[in-house]
Design a protein around this motif. Structure first.
Motif, PDB file in Angstrom:
ATOM      1  N   ILE A 145       0.851  -1.198   0.000  1.00  0.00           N
ATOM      2  CA  ILE A 145       0.000   0.000   0.000  1.00  0.00           C
ATOM      3  C   ILE A 145       0.886   1.246   0.000  1.00  0.00           C
ATOM      4  O   ILE A 145       1.803   1.368   0.824  1.00  0.00           O
ATOM      5  CB  ILE A 145      -0.930   0.021   1.226  1.00  0.00           C
ATOM      6  N   ALA A 146       0.610   2.154  -0.924  1.00  0.00           N
ATOM      7  CA  ALA A 146       1.298   3.439  -0.981  1.00  0.00           C
ATOM      8  C   ALA A 146       0.335   4.537  -0.533  1.00  0.00           C
ATOM      9  O   ALA A 146      -0.888   4.380  -0.630  1.00  0.00           O
ATOM     10  CB  ALA A 146       1.799   3.719  -2.394  1.00  0.00           C
ATOM     11  N   GLU A 147       0.884   5.641  -0.067  1.00  0.00           N
ATOM     12  CA  GLU A 147       0.046   6.734   0.433  1.00  0.00           C
ATOM     13  C   GLU A 147       0.600   8.077  -0.018  1.00  0.00           C
ATOM     14  O   GLU A 147       1.806   8.324   0.070  1.00  0.00           O
ATOM     15  CB  GLU A 147      -0.016   6.683   1.960  1.00  0.00           C
ATOM     16  N   ALA A 148      -0.273   8.927  -0.508  1.00  0.00           N
ATOM     17  CA  ALA A 148       0.127  10.265  -0.936  1.00  0.00           C
ATOM     18  C   ALA A 148       0.392  11.146   0.284  1.00  0.00           C
ATOM     19  O   ALA A 148      -0.314  11.058   1.293  1.00  0.00           O
ATOM     20  CB  ALA A 148      -0.957  10.892  -1.800  1.00  0.00           C
ATOM     21  N   GLU A 149       1.383  11.989   0.170  1.00  0.00           N
ATOM     22  CA  GLU A 149       1.698  12.913   1.249  1.00  0.00           C
ATOM     23  C   GLU A 149       0.744  14.100   1.210  1.00  0.00           C
ATOM     24  O   GLU A 149       0.156  14.408   0.161  1.00  0.00           O
ATOM     25  CB  GLU A 149       3.143  13.400   1.107  1.00  0.00           C
ATOM     26  N   PRO A 150       0.565  14.798   2.346  1.00  0.00           N
ATOM     27  CA  PRO A 150      -0.277  15.998   2.339  1.00  0.00           C
ATOM     28  C   PRO A 150       0.197  16.996   1.282  1.00  0.00           C
ATOM     29  O   PRO A 150       1.387  17.236   1.133  1.00  0.00           O
ATOM     30  CB  PRO A 150      -0.098  16.556   3.758  1.00  0.00           C
ATOM     31  N   GLY A 151      -0.757  17.536   0.537  1.00  0.00           N
ATOM     32  CA  GLY A 151      -0.440  18.504  -0.502  1.00  0.00           C
ATOM     33  C   GLY A 151      -0.256  17.910  -1.873  1.00  0.00           C
ATOM     34  O   GLY A 151      -0.337  18.639  -2.881  1.00  0.00           O
ATOM     35  N   ALA A 152      -0.008  16.612  -1.973  1.00  0.00           N
ATOM     36  CA  ALA A 152       0.171  15.979  -3.276  1.00  0.00           C
ATOM     37  C   ALA A 152      -1.128  16.038  -4.069  1.00  0.00           C
ATOM     38  O   ALA A 152      -2.220  15.884  -3.520  1.00  0.00           O
ATOM     39  CB  ALA A 152       0.613  14.528  -3.106  1.00  0.00           C
ATOM     40  N   VAL A 153      -1.001  16.245  -5.370  1.00  0.00           N
ATOM     41  CA  VAL A 153      -2.156  16.273  -6.265  1.00  0.00           C
ATOM     42  C   VAL A 153      -2.194  14.952  -7.016  1.00  0.00           C
ATOM     43  O   VAL A 153      -1.247  14.607  -7.726  1.00  0.00           O
ATOM     44  CB  VAL A 153      -2.062  17.450  -7.255  1.00  0.00           C
ATOM     45  N   VAL A 154      -3.281  14.218  -6.850  1.00  0.00           N
ATOM     46  CA  VAL A 154      -3.404  12.884  -7.419  1.00  0.00           C
ATOM     47  C   VAL A 154      -4.549  12.860  -8.433  1.00  0.00           C
ATOM     48  O   VAL A 154      -5.668  13.262  -8.112  1.00  0.00           O
ATOM     49  CB  VAL A 154      -3.660  11.830  -6.320  1.00  0.00           C
ATOM     50  N   PHE A 155      -4.262  12.407  -9.639  1.00  0.00           N
ATOM     51  CA  PHE A 155      -5.283  12.167 -10.657  1.00  0.00           C
ATOM     52  C   PHE A 155      -5.501  10.667 -10.769  1.00  0.00           C
ATOM     53  O   PHE A 155      -4.537   9.903 -10.901  1.00  0.00           O
ATOM     54  CB  PHE A 155      -4.844  12.711 -12.018  1.00  0.00           C
ATOM     55  N   LEU A 156      -6.757  10.238 -10.724  1.00  0.00           N
ATOM     56  CA  LEU A 156      -7.102   8.829 -10.834  1.00  0.00           C
ATOM     57  C   LEU A 156      -8.138   8.619 -11.923  1.00  0.00           C
ATOM     58  O   LEU A 156      -9.159   9.321 -11.966  1.00  0.00           O
ATOM     59  CB  LEU A 156      -7.663   8.309  -9.507  1.00  0.00           C
ATOM     60  N   LYS A 157      -7.886   7.680 -12.804  1.00  0.00           N
ATOM     61  CA  LYS A 157      -8.889   7.294 -13.781  1.00  0.00           C
ATOM     62  C   LYS A 157      -9.938   6.412 -13.114  1.00  0.00           C
ATOM     63  O   LYS A 157      -9.636   5.631 -12.203  1.00  0.00           O
ATOM     64  CB  LYS A 157      -8.254   6.515 -14.936  1.00  0.00           C
ATOM     65  N   GLY A 158     -11.183   6.527 -13.603  1.00  0.00           N
ATOM     66  CA  GLY A 158     -12.256   5.698 -13.095  1.00  0.00           C
ATOM     67  C   GLY A 158     -12.808   4.780 -14.166  1.00  0.00           C
ATOM     68  O   GLY A 158     -12.292   4.709 -15.286  1.00  0.00           O
ATOM     69  N   ARG A 159     -13.887   4.096 -13.811  1.00  0.00           N
ATOM     70  CA  ARG A 159     -14.482   3.109 -14.709  1.00  0.00           C
ATOM     71  C   ARG A 159     -15.033   3.713 -16.001  1.00  0.00           C
ATOM     72  O   ARG A 159     -15.214   3.006 -16.989  1.00  0.00           O
ATOM     73  CB  ARG A 159     -15.607   2.367 -13.984  1.00  0.00           C
TER      74      ARG A 159
END
Length: 210
Positions: A145-159
């Protein structure tokens, strides 16, 4: 949303870096992209101030301009820096996704919501945790399991993303808060996606919950 950063040049650099880091999520075979950021002290302080005193939930839907105007009332002079950063992230999402109408959601999270690894029913979603632990993800059914740090901007594709496949192994979840010390069980989470994400209606363009 008013411009409160020291200079337009600084804003431009931030936006360009976000685009460089996150635009690859549009490419086939990319389920996620992330821009790691160290939040400036003023922005971090504004986020913590909003977490402590601001509304627990702000949801606005519509064009960028209409959202820009609607949400101003929910911020104070002490939290303007947070508002400006939200503006940058919303514009970045719009540039990468191509959506004209957006949903912008800023939420105080105090529970283990979305605790199971999953894929959202959207085409693309932006997540940024200003305070507390960031989104978690796995490619091996939770063994790692990985975890984004506070402030990181994460883009995730969905279904709903073009050419998304059920066998895509990347899944994400909200970090469990109940396992943390009591004083750390709180997050300030920004979510940006399409205005009709997850079947939402645009009939209620603005929600502010104390």
């Amino acid at each position: 949303m008013p411009n409160v950063t020291p200079s337009d040049a600084c804003l431009t650099r931030r936006e360009i870096q976000l685009l460089v880091d996150c635009k690859p999520v549009r490419a086939p075979g990319h389920a996620m992209a992330m821009s790691r950021r160290v939040l400036p002290d003023r922005l971090r302080q504004a986020a913590h101030r909003h977490l402590a005193t601001g509304p627990r939930l702000i949801v606005a839907r519509g064009t960028f301009a209409s959202i820009d105007t609607a949400v101003r009332q929910a911020f104070t002079a002490e939290t303007q820096m947070l508002l400006e950063d939200m503006r940058i992230l919303a514009q970045t999402f719009q540039s990468i996704s191509g959506h004209d109408a957006l949903r912008v959601r800023l939420e105080r999270v105090v529970s283990d919501s979305c605790r199971k690894f999953h894929v959202d029913c959207v085409d693309l979603r932006l997540l940024c945790t200003y305070c507390g632990p960031g989104v978690q993800w796995t490619r091996d059914e939770g063994r790692t399991i990985a975890e984004a740090e506070p402030g990181a901007v994460v883009f995730l594709k969905g279904r709903c993303a073009p050419n998304w496949r059920e066998d895509d192994t990347l899944r994400h979840r909200s970090p469990p808060l109940s396992v943390l010390p009591e004083g750390d069980r709180m997050r300030l989470l920004l979510t940006v996606d399409a205005a009709d994400a997850c079947g939402a209606s645009a009939d209620e363009p603005l929600v502010i919950a104390a």
